[in-house]
Scaffold this active site. Structure first.
Site, PDB file in Angstrom:
ATOM      1  N   ASN A 156       1.309   3.391  -3.079  1.00  0.00           N
ATOM      2  CA  ASN A 156       1.955   4.040  -4.194  1.00  0.00           C
ATOM      3  C   ASN A 156       1.094   5.434  -4.684  1.00  0.00           C
ATOM      4  O   ASN A 156       2.154   5.880  -5.115  1.00  0.00           O
ATOM      5  CB  ASN A 156       1.323   3.001  -5.451  1.00  0.00           C
ATOM      6  N   TRP A 169       3.041   8.141  -2.441  1.00  0.00           N
ATOM      7  CA  TRP A 169       4.418   8.052  -2.789  1.00  0.00           C
ATOM      8  C   TRP A 169       4.370   9.014  -4.144  1.00  0.00           C
ATOM      9  O   TRP A 169       5.281   9.999  -4.115  1.00  0.00           O
ATOM     10  CB  TRP A 169       5.051   6.661  -3.219  1.00  0.00           C
ATOM     11  N   HIS A 220       2.546   3.468  -9.198  1.00  0.00           N
ATOM     12  CA  HIS A 220       2.197   2.090  -9.413  1.00  0.00           C
ATOM     13  C   HIS A 220       3.460   1.730 -10.351  1.00  0.00           C
ATOM     14  O   HIS A 220       3.783   0.476 -10.107  1.00  0.00           O
ATOM     15  CB  HIS A 220       0.921   1.924 -10.123  1.00  0.00           C
ATOM     16  N   GLU A 273       1.631 -13.278  12.415  1.00  0.00           N
ATOM     17  CA  GLU A 273       1.965 -12.181  12.826  1.00  0.00           C
ATOM     18  C   GLU A 273       1.775 -11.075  12.055  1.00  0.00           C
ATOM     19  O   GLU A 273       2.027 -11.117  10.865  1.00  0.00           O
ATOM     20  CB  GLU A 273       3.484 -12.510  13.302  1.00  0.00           C
ATOM     21  N   ASP A 303       0.808  -1.238   0.080  1.00  0.00           N
ATOM     22  CA  ASP A 303       0.155  -0.051  -0.013  1.00  0.00           C
ATOM     23  C   ASP A 303       0.797   1.364   0.065  1.00  0.00           C
ATOM     24  O   ASP A 303       1.754   1.233   0.630  1.00  0.00           O
ATOM     25  CB  ASP A 303      -0.902  -0.038   1.312  1.00  0.00           C
ATOM     26  N   ASN A 312     -11.018  -2.557  -5.568  1.00  0.00           N
ATOM     27  CA  ASN A 312     -10.227  -1.762  -6.333  1.00  0.00           C
ATOM     28  C   ASN A 312     -10.805  -1.227  -7.523  1.00  0.00           C
ATOM     29  O   ASN A 312     -10.591  -0.265  -8.214  1.00  0.00           O
ATOM     30  CB  ASN A 312      -8.758  -2.098  -6.511  1.00  0.00           C
ATOM     31  N   ARG A 339       1.969  -4.896   6.234  1.00  0.00           N
ATOM     32  CA  ARG A 339       1.319  -3.828   5.340  1.00  0.00           C
ATOM     33  C   ARG A 339       2.021  -2.391   5.698  1.00  0.00           C
ATOM     34  O   ARG A 339       2.600  -1.749   6.590  1.00  0.00           O
ATOM     35  CB  ARG A 339       0.144  -3.520   5.887  1.00  0.00           C
ATOM     36  N   ARG A 381      -0.329   9.033 -10.170  1.00  0.00           N
ATOM     37  CA  ARG A 381      -0.661   7.895  -9.484  1.00  0.00           C
ATOM     38  C   ARG A 381      -0.063   6.687 -10.322  1.00  0.00           C
ATOM     39  O   ARG A 381       0.548   5.909  -9.835  1.00  0.00           O
ATOM     40  CB  ARG A 381      -2.275   7.445  -9.203  1.00  0.00           C
ATOM     41  N   SER A 392      -8.150  -4.782   5.157  1.00  0.00           N
ATOM     42  CA  SER A 392      -8.707  -4.618   3.590  1.00  0.00           C
ATOM     43  C   SER A 392      -9.253  -5.986   3.091  1.00  0.00           C
ATOM     44  O   SER A 392      -8.623  -6.075   1.970  1.00  0.00           O
ATOM     45  CB  SER A 392      -7.814  -3.742   3.192  1.00  0.00           C
ATOM     46  N   SER A 428      -7.544  -5.493  -5.089  1.00  0.00           N
ATOM     47  CA  SER A 428      -8.644  -6.177  -4.583  1.00  0.00           C
ATOM     48  C   SER A 428      -9.814  -5.953  -5.276  1.00  0.00           C
ATOM     49  O   SER A 428     -10.078  -5.345  -6.299  1.00  0.00           O
ATOM     50  CB  SER A 428      -8.898  -5.297  -3.075  1.00  0.00           C
TER      51      SER A 428
HETATM   52  C1  IPE Z   1      -5.303  -2.833  -0.468  1.00  0.00           C
HETATM   53  O1  IPE Z   1      -5.036  -1.439  -0.439  1.00  0.00           O
HETATM   54  C2  IPE Z   1      -5.361  -3.560  -1.811  1.00  0.00           C
HETATM   55  C3  IPE Z   1      -4.030  -3.733  -2.208  1.00  0.00           C
HETATM   56  C4  IPE Z   1      -2.829  -3.373  -1.713  1.00  0.00           C
HETATM   57  C5  IPE Z   1      -3.927  -4.301  -3.797  1.00  0.00           C
HETATM   58  P1  IPE Z   1      -6.306  -0.486  -0.598  1.00  0.00           P
HETATM   59  O2  IPE Z   1      -5.338   0.943  -0.568  1.00  0.00           O
HETATM   60  O3  IPE Z   1      -6.992  -0.582  -1.737  1.00  0.00           O
HETATM   61  O4  IPE Z   1      -6.983  -0.682   0.727  1.00  0.00           O
HETATM   62  P2  IPE Z   1      -7.771   0.439   1.653  1.00  0.00           P
HETATM   63  O5  IPE Z   1      -9.027   1.031   0.672  1.00  0.00           O
HETATM   64  O6  IPE Z   1      -6.978   1.809   1.878  1.00  0.00           O
HETATM   65  O7  IPE Z   1      -8.409  -0.332   2.710  1.00  0.00           O
HETATM   66  C1  IPE Z   2      -1.495   0.375  -3.378  1.00  0.00           C
HETATM   67  O1  IPE Z   2      -1.454   1.694  -3.384  1.00  0.00           O
HETATM   68  C2  IPE Z   2      -1.660  -0.336  -4.860  1.00  0.00           C
HETATM   69  C3  IPE Z   2      -3.185  -0.843  -5.093  1.00  0.00           C
HETATM   70  C4  IPE Z   2      -3.913  -0.492  -4.153  1.00  0.00           C
HETATM   71  C5  IPE Z   2      -3.516  -1.135  -6.360  1.00  0.00           C
HETATM   72  P1  IPE Z   2      -2.517   2.557  -3.420  1.00  0.00           P
HETATM   73  O2  IPE Z   2      -2.733   3.053  -4.837  1.00  0.00           O
HETATM   74  O3  IPE Z   2      -3.564   2.050  -2.754  1.00  0.00           O
HETATM   75  O4  IPE Z   2      -1.705   3.879  -3.045  1.00  0.00           O
HETATM   76  P2  IPE Z   2      -2.593   5.048  -1.731  1.00  0.00           P
HETATM   77  O5  IPE Z   2      -2.961   4.188  -0.823  1.00  0.00           O
HETATM   78  O6  IPE Z   2      -3.569   5.710  -2.617  1.00  0.00           O
HETATM   79  O7  IPE Z   2      -1.354   5.714  -1.350  1.00  0.00           O
HETATM   80 MG    MG Z   3      -3.838   2.275  -0.634  1.00  0.00          MG
END
Ligand code: IPE
Ligand code: IPE
Ligand code: MG
Length: 244
Positions: free
Chosen positions: A24, A27, A39, A205, A22, A70, A186, A35, A194, A67
């Protein structure tokens, strides 16, 4: 299933590490990038972590890649994620073979875009006899959906209520035949599951870090492992029973 519940001493190296990759988006945002760039950088981190896990002797590595929830993201972002996945499959096949890594998918495979299914099937087929490590990509994955699917499978098979055991249930999960995760990591400071590996996480753990996924590297994985190795896993016993 089974492995984690039957051994009370922490193995030097966890048999199964599952990661929620999580951060990306954040960052990229902090760098004034899109975004998509986040990724892309996340994919680089994933490659490094796969190599490190394999070097350390981890037998199963599961990466939460997409997910079921997503799908609610903007269409362009979803498209880019699957483009990157296809690119990864093309670029990494030879590396996976060289490292003796088998690819698997956890999740609703049929619900993935055609092009993703095609490239994943190709790599899964080519790597099916690799044995050093299993790399599971959780794709179009939902822990609740996985549990409901297992229930449906058992009902459809006419399994009797008394035969619905831990083992019979686990055999219907996407992770059938693989041990439960010993360690769930995580990144990005979020403290939640999630919808990840809900059944399998029973005695895992947990390791949380504020590091954003694109910054997670071999050294970060080593730190998570060092912390894991300092934990005492009890599986319901007293501390004295565990230390003998
Ligand atoms: C969880 O991250 C899914 C993946 C890392 C692929 P999310 O960014 O989708 O989770 P939430 O929405 O913050 O819980
Ligand atoms: C995790 O990074 C990648 C996926 C869920 C596909 P995010 O895209 O959720 O990054 P944030 O949480 O918005 O920073
Ligand atoms: Mg995220």
């Amino acid at each position: 299933m089974g492995d984690a519940l039957s051994s009370s001493t922490p193995a030097a190296v966890p048999a199964h590490i599952a990661i929620i990759m999580d951060g990306n988006g954040r960052w990229a945002q902090r760098r004034g990038l899109s975004r998509s760039e986040g990724h892309r950088a996340g994919t680089r981190a994933a490659k490094a972590v796969v190599i490190r896990a394999r070097e350390l002797g981890v037998r199963h590595l599961t990466l939460y890649t997409f997910s079921r929830e997503n799908w609610s993201r903007p269409k362009e972002e979803v498209g880019l994620i699957f483009d990157l996945l296809v690119e990864y499959m093309k670029g990494e096949l030879q590396n996976l073979l060289d490292q003796d890594i088998r690819l698997r998918v956890l999740g609703d495979f049929d619900g993935l875009p055609f092009i993703a299914r095609q490239s994943l099937s190709h790599v899964m087929g080519k790597t099916e006899n690799c044995r050093a490590m299993t790399l599971n990509l959780a794709l179009n994955y939902s822990g609740r959906e996985e549990i409901l699917r297992a229930c449906r499978n058992l009902v459809a098979k006419g399994v009797k209520p008394e035969d619905v055991t831990d083992q019979a249930f686990a055999a219907e999960l996407y992770t059938a035949g693989q041990p439960d995760p010993d360690l769930i990591i995580r990144t990005s400071g979020e403290l939640r599951l999630s919808n990840y590996l809900l059944f399998q996480a029973a005695y895992a753990e947990f390791y949380f870090t504020d590091t954003l996924w694109p910054d997670f590297d071999a050294g970060e994985l080593d730190r998570a492992l060092a912390e894991y190795q300092g934990r005492q896993r009890r599986f319901g016993k007293t501390g004295e029973q565990v230390t003998g």
